[in-house]
Motif scaffolding. Structure first.
Motif, PDB file in Angstrom:
ATOM      1  N   PRO A   5       0.827  -1.204   0.000  1.00 10.18           N
ATOM      2  CA  PRO A   5       0.000   0.000   0.000  1.00 10.18           C
ATOM      3  C   PRO A   5       0.863   1.257   0.000  1.00 10.18           C
ATOM      4  O   PRO A   5       2.014   1.227   0.418  1.00 10.18           O
ATOM      5  N   ASN A 186     -19.518   0.821  -7.993  1.00 12.08           N
ATOM      6  CA  ASN A 186     -18.559  -0.291  -7.971  1.00 12.08           C
ATOM      7  C   ASN A 186     -17.146   0.244  -8.180  1.00 12.08           C
ATOM      8  O   ASN A 186     -16.195  -0.180  -7.519  1.00 12.08           O
ATOM      9  N   PHE A 187     -17.036   1.172  -9.125  1.00 10.11           N
ATOM     10  CA  PHE A 187     -15.743   1.735  -9.481  1.00 10.11           C
ATOM     11  C   PHE A 187     -15.086   2.390  -8.265  1.00 10.11           C
ATOM     12  O   PHE A 187     -13.932   2.174  -7.957  1.00 10.11           O
ATOM     13  N   ARG A 189     -15.791   1.828  -5.110  1.00 16.56           N
ATOM     14  CA  ARG A 189     -15.424   0.798  -4.125  1.00 16.56           C
ATOM     15  C   ARG A 189     -14.117   0.122  -4.517  1.00 16.56           C
ATOM     16  O   ARG A 189     -13.280  -0.169  -3.668  1.00 16.56           O
ATOM     17  N   MET A 190     -13.957  -0.099  -5.811  1.00 19.46           N
ATOM     18  CA  MET A 190     -12.733  -0.715  -6.316  1.00 19.46           C
ATOM     19  C   MET A 190     -11.522   0.154  -5.970  1.00 19.46           C
ATOM     20  O   MET A 190     -10.512  -0.330  -5.465  1.00 19.46           O
ATOM     21  N   ILE A 191     -11.667   1.467  -6.211  1.00 18.64           N
ATOM     22  CA  ILE A 191     -10.567   2.381  -5.917  1.00 18.64           C
ATOM     23  C   ILE A 191     -10.237   2.363  -4.425  1.00 18.64           C
ATOM     24  O   ILE A 191      -9.070   2.378  -4.024  1.00 18.64           O
ATOM     25  N   ARG A 193     -10.332   0.010  -2.422  1.00 11.12           N
ATOM     26  CA  ARG A 193      -9.540  -1.170  -2.081  1.00 11.12           C
ATOM     27  C   ARG A 193      -8.053  -0.919  -2.311  1.00 11.12           C
ATOM     28  O   ARG A 193      -7.205  -1.619  -1.774  1.00 11.12           O
ATOM     29  N   ILE A 194      -7.760   0.008  -3.179  1.00 11.90           N
ATOM     30  CA  ILE A 194      -6.372   0.259  -3.537  1.00 11.90           C
ATOM     31  C   ILE A 194      -5.793   1.418  -2.730  1.00 11.90           C
ATOM     32  O   ILE A 194      -4.689   1.359  -2.219  1.00 11.90           O
ATOM     33  N   ILE A 195      -6.527   2.492  -2.633  1.00 16.54           N
ATOM     34  CA  ILE A 195      -6.066   3.586  -1.776  1.00 16.54           C
ATOM     35  C   ILE A 195      -7.178   3.974  -0.807  1.00 16.54           C
ATOM     36  O   ILE A 195      -8.313   4.148  -1.207  1.00 16.54           O
TER      37      ILE A 195
END
Ligand code: SF4
Ligand code: SF4
Lengths: 201, 298
Positions: A5, A186-187, A189-191, A193-195
Motif C-alpha cells: 500500500p 462499484n468503481f 469501491r474498487m478504488i 480497495r487500492i487507496i
C-alpha cells in the motif's frame, strides 16, 4: 512494481537510508538495471528530445550522476522529470539497460509524496487535478484540465489556449458535459480497495 | 468476421471523434468488428503513473478484465492507452502477487484479471491481423501521388524491447503504400511530439511540434498521418500557437491512418469524420493528386 500500500512506500531519509539507496528502492521492482550500472555515456541525454532542445535544467545523464553523488536537493528541485515527455527513447537506447523513463516517473512520485517539488511547476498540479477527476467520474474531461491553466499560467497562454479550445468547440471536438461511467459505485469501491480515500466524493 | 473488444479511450469521445468514426468505418469495410467495451473507464493516461502506480494498474486492469469477460482480445486506438493497457497486462502476468492484490479490488465490480486477453494497438490489427495484401486488394481509390509522412510517435513501439521494430519499423510506410500513396522518408517519424508536455511545458511541446512539422514540409509531404489522438491533436491544433511562438507559417494537415485507409477503400470523407480538422485535409489531398500524377518512388 511494488504491490504494498502507498503509505508504506519509500522510507524517509531519517531512517538512515542514503538518497541513492532510496532511489534504488523506488525502482527495485522495475525491469531495468539499477542506476549504479550507468557508465555516464550520455546516450540518454543525446537521444532525449526535451534535453536536446535545452528545456531541462539537468539532462537525464546528469540527474543520474547527481543521484549517485547524493545531491538530493538539486535532484528534487530539478525540472528534468516533470519535463520528461515519456517518449521512452532513452530507455530503449541505454546500452546498460537502465529504464530511465521509469526513473523519471519514480522521481515524480517521490517528490509528490514528499511535496518537495520545485515551486511554479505545472506538472504536480496537473497530475493531481487529473487524478481527482478520474476518481470522481471514471473518465477524463479536457475542459476540467483547462482550469489547471487558469491557476498556473500567465494570461497570454490562457488566451491562446482558449482560442484553440473555441476553434475545437466550433468543430464539435470539445465535450460540453463530462462523461461518467455507469457502474460508478462499484468503481469507487474498487478504488477504495487500492487507496484509502477517506471520501472520494 | 473477426471481433475485438474496443477501448476507445477518453479523447476519442470528442476531441478525436473522427478517429473513432473512421476506425469503425474502415474496420467494418475490412470485415472486422470492434465491439466497444461496455462501461470502460479512463486508462489512467500518463499523469496517473506520477501519483500512484498501483492505482494506475487497477484502472487498466478493469478494462482488460471486461474484455476477458467477453472472451475477446482488446484493441486500443490511442498509443497512450495502448501502452498503459499493454504493460499492465504484462506486469500483472509476471507478478502474481500484484495480480492478486488488484483482483481483490476488481471483485468490487465482479471482475477478474486472468491474462487471457491480449492487448493490441489498432494499427496492429490492420497491418498484422487483416494484413497489407488484404487491404491492398480492397483499395478502390488508390491515393496516387499523395505524399504522406507516416508518423509513428512513441508509444506504439516503445518501450517494448522485445519488439524487432523499435528502431527501424516499416509497417506504417507499407500501410501508406498499400493505400496507393507515397510514403516519404520522414526522419523524425520516431521522435516525440511532446503531447504529454503541452500543459506542463508549453514551449518545449510547441518546439517539438515545430520540428516535426518542418521536417514533413522539407520532405514535401502533403499530410502527416498519425496513429494516436494525442499526437494528432498536438500536431494539428497547436499549429497556430507554433506559428505565433516561433514566427513560422506552418499549415500542414494531420490525419489518422484510418482516414487514409478509409479514403483508399472508397469511403466518403464525411463518414470518416473528415471536415472537423482545423487544417483542412481534403483540399490538400485534391491539390496533391492534381499536381503530382502517379510518381514513381519517393
Ligand atoms: S544511456 Fe544509460 S548508461 Fe548511458 S548515461 Fe544514460 S543511463 Fe547511463
Ligand atoms: S523518456 Fe523522458 S527523459 Fe527519456 S528521452 Fe524521452 S523525454 Fe527524455
Amino acid at each position: 512494481m511494488n504491490a504494498a500500500p502507498v503509505e508504506s512506500l519509500p522510507a524517509p531519509p531519517e531512517n538512515g537510508l542514503s538518497f541513492v539507496a532510496e532511489i534504488g528502492n523506488l525502482l527495485h521492482a522495475a525491469e531495468g538495471n539499477p542506476i549504479n550500472t550507468c557508465i555516464q555515456c550520455g546516450t540518454c541525454s543525446a537521444t532525449c528530445p526535451v534535453a536536446s532542445g535545452g528545456f531541462m535544467d539537468h539532462s537525464p545523464r546528469r540527474i543520474i550522476a547527481l543521484i549517485r553523488a547524493g545531491f538530493k536537493d538539486q535532484v528534487l528541485r530539478a525540472n528534468t522529470f516533470w519535463y520528461c515527455a515519456s517518449c521512452f527513447q532513452c530507455t530503449v537506447r541505454c546500452p546498460r539497460g537502465i529504464d530511465i523513463a521509469e526513473l523519471m516517473y519514480g522521481l515524480k512520485r517521490y517528490t509528490v509524496w514528499k511535496a518537495q517539488h520545485q515551486e511554479g511547476l505545472i506538472g504536480p498540479v496537473f497530475s493531481e487535478t487529473f487524478v481527482k477527476m478520474i476518481l470522481r467520474s471514471g473518465r477524463s474531461y479536457e475542459p476540467v484540465l483547462a482550469t489547471t491553466y487558469l491557476f498556473t499560467y500567465g494570461l497570454p497562454e490562457i488566451i491562446q489556449e482558449a482560442q484553440t479550445a473555441t476553434a475545437l468547440m466550433l468543430k464539435g471536438r470539445l465535450p460540453l458535459l463530462p462523461a461518467r461511467i455507469k457502474r460508478l459505485d462499484n468503481f469507487k469501491r474498487m478504488i477504495r480497495r487500492i487507496i484509502p480515500l477517506g471520501d472520494s466524493e | 468476421m473477426k471481433t475485438y473488444a474496443y477501448f476507445p479511450g477518453c479523447s476519442l469521445e470528442k476531441m478525436a471523434h473522427s478517429y473513432h468514426l473512421s476506425a469503425l468505418e474502415t474496420t467494418r469495410a475490412l470485415g472486422v468488428e470492434l465491439r466497444e467495451l461496455e462501461d470502460w473507464n479512463c486508462c489512467g493516461a500518463t499523469a496517473y503513473f506520477h501519483v500512484d502506480e498501483l492505482l494506475a494498474y487497477t484502472l487498466s486492469a478493469r478494462n482488460i478484465a471486461m474484455a476477458e469477460k467477453e472472451h475477446l482480445n482488446l484493441v486500443a486506438p490511442c498509443s497512450g492507452c495502448f501502452k498503459n493497457l499493454f504493460f499492465t497486462r504484462s506486469h500483472l502476468k509476471h507478478d502474481p502477487d500484484l495480480a492478486e492484490h488488484i483482483n481483490v479490488a476488481l471483485a468490487e465490480d465482479n471482475l477478474q484479471f486472468t491474462g487471457s486477453a491480449t492487448v493490441q494497438h489498432l494499427i496492429e490489427v490492420f497491418v498484422q491481423d487483416v494484413g497489407l495484401a488484404e487491404i491492398k486488394a480492397r483499395v478502390t481509390n488508390p491515393l496516387q501521388g499523395l505524399r504522406v509522412a507516416p508518423y509513428y510517435g512513441c508509444q506504439i513501439l516503445r518501450p517494448r524491447k522485445d519488439h524487432e521494430d523499435v528502431e527501424q519499423p516499416r509497417f506504417f510506410e507499407d500501410l501508406v503504400a498499400a493505400c496507393g500513396a507515397v510514403p516519404v522518408s520522414y526522419p523524425l517519424r520516431l521522435t516525440c511530439c511532446g503531447g504529454a508536455l503541452i500543459i506542463t511545458n508549453r514551449v518545449a511541446a510547441l518546439s517539438l511540434v515545430r520540428n516535426l512539422l518542418e521536417s514533413a514540409v522539407r520532405e514535401r509531404a502533403t499530410v502527416i498521418v498519425t496513429a494516436c489522438p494525442l499526437c494528432q491533436v498536438n500536431l494539428e491544433c497547436y499549429q497556430k500557437q507554433v506559428n505565433r511562438e516561433f514566427g513560422t507559417d506552418l499549415n500542414v494537415p494531420v490525419m489518422y491512418f484510418t482516414q487514409l485507409v478509409g479514403l483508399a477503400l472508397g469511403i466518403p470523407p464525411k463518414r470518416l469524420g473528415i471536415g472537423s480538422e482545423l487544417v483542412a485535409v481534403m483540399p490538400a489531398i485534391a491539390d496533391a493528386q492534381k499536381t503530382e500524377p502517379a510518381p514513381v518512388g519517393t
